[in-house]
Design a protein around this motif. Sequence first.
Motif, PDB file in Angstrom:
ATOM      1  N   VAL A   9    -116.568 -49.859 -10.093  1.00  0.00           N
ATOM      2  CA  VAL A   9    -117.273 -50.713  -9.115  1.00  0.00           C
ATOM      3  C   VAL A   9    -116.532 -52.045  -8.995  1.00  0.00           C
ATOM      4  N   PRO A  10    -116.567 -52.651  -7.808  1.00  0.00           N
ATOM      5  CA  PRO A  10    -115.885 -53.936  -7.642  1.00  0.00           C
ATOM      6  C   PRO A  10    -116.726 -55.075  -8.193  1.00  0.00           C
ATOM      7  N   ALA A  11    -116.074 -56.174  -8.556  1.00  0.00           N
ATOM      8  CA  ALA A  11    -116.764 -57.399  -8.950  1.00  0.00           C
ATOM      9  C   ALA A  11    -115.998 -58.581  -8.377  1.00  0.00           C
ATOM     10  N   CYS A  12    -116.677 -59.710  -8.270  1.00  0.00           N
ATOM     11  CA  CYS A  12    -116.040 -60.944  -7.804  1.00  0.00           C
ATOM     12  C   CYS A  12    -115.253 -60.727  -6.523  1.00  0.00           C
ATOM     13  N   ASP A  67    -120.809 -62.381  -8.063  1.00  0.00           N
ATOM     14  CA  ASP A  67    -119.850 -61.859  -9.037  1.00  0.00           C
ATOM     15  C   ASP A  67    -120.132 -60.400  -9.410  1.00  0.00           C
ATOM     16  N   ARG A  68    -121.390 -60.061  -9.698  1.00  0.00           N
ATOM     17  CA  ARG A  68    -121.719 -58.703 -10.123  1.00  0.00           C
ATOM     18  C   ARG A  68    -122.118 -57.811  -8.951  1.00  0.00           C
ATOM     19  N   GLY A  69    -122.897 -58.370  -8.035  1.00  0.00           N
ATOM     20  CA  GLY A  69    -123.176 -57.671  -6.777  1.00  0.00           C
ATOM     21  C   GLY A  69    -123.975 -56.384  -6.878  1.00  0.00           C
ATOM     22  N   SER A  70    -124.850 -56.253  -7.853  1.00  0.00           N
ATOM     23  CA  SER A  70    -125.570 -54.982  -7.975  1.00  0.00           C
ATOM     24  C   SER A  70    -126.689 -54.844  -6.958  1.00  0.00           C
ATOM     25  N   VAL A  92    -122.802 -68.747 -10.600  1.00  0.00           N
ATOM     26  CA  VAL A  92    -121.627 -67.865 -10.555  1.00  0.00           C
ATOM     27  C   VAL A  92    -120.364 -68.724 -10.448  1.00  0.00           C
ATOM     28  N   PRO A  93    -119.219 -68.139 -10.768  1.00  0.00           N
ATOM     29  CA  PRO A  93    -117.981 -68.902 -10.582  1.00  0.00           C
ATOM     30  C   PRO A  93    -117.665 -69.039  -9.095  1.00  0.00           C
TER      31      PRO A  93
END
Lengths: 253, 305
Positions: B119-122, A122-125, A10-11
Amino acid sequence: MKILVCIKQVPDLESRFKLNAAGTWYSEQDLAWRMNEYDEYAVEQAVQLKEASGGELVVLSLGPERVREALKKALAMGADRGVHLQDDASFAKDPSQIAAAIAAYAKDEQFDVVFTGLQSQDRGSAQVGVLLAAALGLNAVTTIVDFSLAGSVATVKRELEGGVKAVVEVTLPALFTCQLGLNTPRYPTLPNIMKAKKKEIAALPVSVPEGRTTTLKTAYPEKKGGGLVLEGEVGALADQLLALLKEKTAVLR
Amino acid sequence: MKALLVAESRQGELLAASYEPLAFAQKLGAQSAMFLVGSRQSLPQFDGPLYFADAGAAGDYQPDLHKALLQQAIAKEQPDLVVFCHSSYGWDLAPRLAAALAAPQISEVIDIVEGGYLVPACNAKLRRTVAAKGPVTIVTLQAGAFSLSAPPAGSPQLEELSVAGADSGIRLTGYEAAEKGGVDLGKAEVIVSAGRGIGKPENLALIEALAKALHGEYGASRPVVDAGWADHSRQVGSTGQTVAPKLYVACGISGAIQHLAGMKKSDYIVAINTDKEAPIGEVADVLVVADLKQFVPALTAKLAK
């Protein structure tokens, strides 16, 4: 004992993100990449388990060429071999597709234990681990902050809300998603970094089913406004803040 | 639009977050039914059908069994949406259900927008709009993103679910309470919290000194506690303490969603951060763009005068 650990690159989250041309995700230019923080705990737990139980530890990552750097770090932490599932457009895949791609590789490998991070930064699903377990027919336990194994029964603690933990037992084979604080991830030593250079990273193509969700667009959050931003010399800033605290709060006595 | 809303219970008590799916369904204008594995003594106040299983028989949380119960409810109710909280229960159970139904799941929804869900990201630096295709869509909701404008009312009509048959390979054997001792941040009027930005444990002394000068307590974000620099009783956030002091000073805290969930109800929020774009700026009344190692001692010194 055959162990798989799935990692994502991830970044750095401190980055300033720019949007890609299609406005569907961030642009990959000018970003520093690292191993997903949750996955560092997964790698560490996998290495500790291998050290205690013997066997083989495989580290897997899906994505473009750059993810090999994350694989090399995991190899330097103690994984035996790497698997790179090649996908230049992994950012456009949804969790069901990522899980299907990993499952296609893992289904014939008979892993006893699989570790993943709880989620990507980054995506967090927080979906891929559980979906992968389902595809492989494994028991899954999420959000672990403690792991121990006796015979084929793992006893883990799941972190719940408000500092409460659930104690859970599960029989292997099983998949675990790792929460921050599970252990203290090691830094690869120079000798181990050198050794890792000789370890195999197999490159495999992926083919995935159609996705179930689509990203229509990605954007910056709307600025709420109202919040004051103070910049300048430290002494002047402290005076400004003190004046604000006197005016806006009742806490200065 | 029909929605099945998944309520949560732990050790016989309905969790307050159970009403967040209800707020979401109201905003969407959906016709709602609820689902609960819990206790008859602690049911949601809800005017509608409640698919219910007794946790005494179904276990507080036996994932495979709860998934099977949800599938029973879905077969009867035929919802378009199944709505969970994005909690340790929801993010564990929702993908199990998604796998079983081959259904799309959208995690950590913060808003309903045209064409999909936001939805949020990063770490909330970006926001995605996500759409799903499927006869039923599963969503989990970010904690606190949806709340009811008025307290809920009514009493549900129970539709009992059968708990026989399903076996679970995962066994919940007990709970461990939150570590006690240290400090009750809930009572502090001022909290000065340290985040990853303090850099090294020695710098915690700067945060402590500022807290003392403001007659408050010091707190910490998760990375600081995980690193062993501060006691868990000092942790602010969804897995630590939820606080609402008169003044909250966030030092070197970027503002991960889990941290914001624990402190955003504070009366006045000051953030000290070198990153002007840090998500903590979204909830802060004042963002001081500065290096905390210089700014915090300067502020402490002026307070002492």
